[in-house]
Design a protein around this motif. Structure first.
Motif, PDB file in Angstrom:
ATOM      1  N   THR A   3       0.808  -1.216   0.000  1.00  0.00           N
ATOM      2  CA  THR A   3       0.000   0.000   0.000  1.00  0.00           C
ATOM      3  C   THR A   3       0.840   1.264   0.000  1.00  0.00           C
ATOM      4  O   THR A   3       0.332   2.333  -0.295  1.00  0.00           O
ATOM      5  CB  THR A   3      -0.962   0.026   1.197  1.00  0.00           C
ATOM      6  OG1 THR A   3      -0.214  -0.099   2.409  1.00  0.00           O
ATOM      7  CG2 THR A   3      -1.988  -1.081   1.097  1.00  0.00           C
ATOM      8  N   SER A   8      -2.924   7.328  -3.200  1.00  0.00           N
ATOM      9  CA  SER A   8      -3.960   7.436  -2.180  1.00  0.00           C
ATOM     10  C   SER A   8      -5.315   7.634  -2.839  1.00  0.00           C
ATOM     11  O   SER A   8      -5.412   8.020  -4.006  1.00  0.00           O
ATOM     12  CB  SER A   8      -3.663   8.611  -1.250  1.00  0.00           C
ATOM     13  OG  SER A   8      -3.878   9.833  -1.937  1.00  0.00           O
ATOM     14  N   VAL A   9      -6.361   7.385  -2.076  1.00  0.00           N
ATOM     15  CA  VAL A   9      -7.720   7.587  -2.565  1.00  0.00           C
ATOM     16  C   VAL A   9      -7.906   9.054  -2.944  1.00  0.00           C
ATOM     17  O   VAL A   9      -8.524   9.364  -3.967  1.00  0.00           O
ATOM     18  CB  VAL A   9      -8.750   7.136  -1.506  1.00  0.00           C
ATOM     19  CG1 VAL A   9     -10.162   7.479  -1.941  1.00  0.00           C
ATOM     20  CG2 VAL A   9      -8.625   5.642  -1.247  1.00  0.00           C
ATOM     21  N   SER A  39     -17.911   7.903  -2.452  1.00  0.00           N
ATOM     22  CA  SER A  39     -16.804   8.665  -1.882  1.00  0.00           C
ATOM     23  C   SER A  39     -17.279   9.845  -1.033  1.00  0.00           C
ATOM     24  O   SER A  39     -16.507  10.373  -0.241  1.00  0.00           O
ATOM     25  CB  SER A  39     -15.884   9.174  -2.992  1.00  0.00           C
ATOM     26  OG  SER A  39     -16.531  10.176  -3.751  1.00  0.00           O
ATOM     27  N   LYS A  45     -13.812   4.158   2.307  1.00  0.00           N
ATOM     28  CA  LYS A  45     -12.570   3.703   1.693  1.00  0.00           C
ATOM     29  C   LYS A  45     -12.935   2.613   0.702  1.00  0.00           C
ATOM     30  O   LYS A  45     -13.768   1.763   0.998  1.00  0.00           O
ATOM     31  CB  LYS A  45     -11.607   3.143   2.737  1.00  0.00           C
ATOM     32  CG  LYS A  45     -11.062   4.211   3.659  1.00  0.00           C
ATOM     33  CD  LYS A  45     -10.050   3.639   4.605  1.00  0.00           C
ATOM     34  CE  LYS A  45      -9.572   4.755   5.530  1.00  0.00           C
ATOM     35  NZ  LYS A  45      -8.655   4.297   6.527  1.00  0.00           N
ATOM     36  N   PRO A  46     -12.313   2.616  -0.465  1.00  0.00           N
ATOM     37  CA  PRO A  46     -12.619   1.564  -1.440  1.00  0.00           C
ATOM     38  C   PRO A  46     -12.050   0.224  -0.995  1.00  0.00           C
ATOM     39  O   PRO A  46     -11.056   0.167  -0.270  1.00  0.00           O
ATOM     40  CB  PRO A  46     -11.932   2.056  -2.715  1.00  0.00           C
ATOM     41  CG  PRO A  46     -10.808   2.899  -2.231  1.00  0.00           C
ATOM     42  CD  PRO A  46     -11.301   3.544  -0.960  1.00  0.00           C
ATOM     43  N   GLN A  50     -11.830  -2.438  -5.662  1.00  0.00           N
ATOM     44  CA  GLN A  50     -12.253  -1.128  -6.164  1.00  0.00           C
ATOM     45  C   GLN A  50     -11.040  -0.221  -6.372  1.00  0.00           C
ATOM     46  O   GLN A  50     -10.948   0.472  -7.380  1.00  0.00           O
ATOM     47  CB  GLN A  50     -13.229  -0.460  -5.189  1.00  0.00           C
ATOM     48  CG  GLN A  50     -14.606  -1.051  -5.165  1.00  0.00           C
ATOM     49  CD  GLN A  50     -15.461  -0.436  -4.075  1.00  0.00           C
ATOM     50  OE1 GLN A  50     -14.975  -0.133  -2.981  1.00  0.00           O
ATOM     51  NE2 GLN A  50     -16.739  -0.260  -4.364  1.00  0.00           N
ATOM     52  N   HIS A  51     -10.127  -0.229  -5.407  1.00  0.00           N
ATOM     53  CA  HIS A  51      -8.924   0.614  -5.506  1.00  0.00           C
ATOM     54  C   HIS A  51      -8.125   0.253  -6.749  1.00  0.00           C
ATOM     55  O   HIS A  51      -7.668   1.140  -7.485  1.00  0.00           O
ATOM     56  CB  HIS A  51      -8.088   0.461  -4.235  1.00  0.00           C
ATOM     57  CG  HIS A  51      -7.049   1.514  -4.065  1.00  0.00           C
ATOM     58  ND1 HIS A  51      -5.771   1.364  -4.538  1.00  0.00           N
ATOM     59  CD2 HIS A  51      -7.100   2.743  -3.494  1.00  0.00           C
ATOM     60  CE1 HIS A  51      -5.073   2.449  -4.250  1.00  0.00           C
ATOM     61  NE2 HIS A  51      -5.860   3.310  -3.622  1.00  0.00           N
TER      62      HIS A  51
END
Length: 79
Positions: A3, A8-9, A39, A45-46, A50-51
């Motif tokens: 990560t 980042s998201v 969102s 948070k995904p 999804q991320h």
């Protein structure tokens, strides 16, 4: 997945309006709009899946746009 190397998201969401506009098929458009809606929820948070899809979609948008494709994009400054 490590990560620490993932965007980042917040970084992904910065480009998300462009992703929503550029979605080419119905599934991609639906996914992009769903992420945009989710969102807005507090502390959202995904999921890892999804991320990963978000990263791929953002990368595809900028790859397909052709921005900064070569050295001709900027004139060289010579003395």
């Amino acid at each position: 997945m490590n990560t620490q190397t993932l965007p980042s998201v917040d970084e992904l969401m910065w480009s998300w309006p462009t992703v929503c506009k550029a979605a080419k098929d119905e599934w991609a458009r639906g996914f992009a709009l769903s992420i945009a809606k989710q969102s807005k929820r507090r502390n959202w948070k995904p999921s890892p899946k999804q991320h990963a899809l978000m990263m791929r979609m953002v990368n595809e948008v900028y790859r397909d746009r052709g921005d900064f494709d070569g050295t001709d994009d900027f004139p060289l400054i010579e003395d």
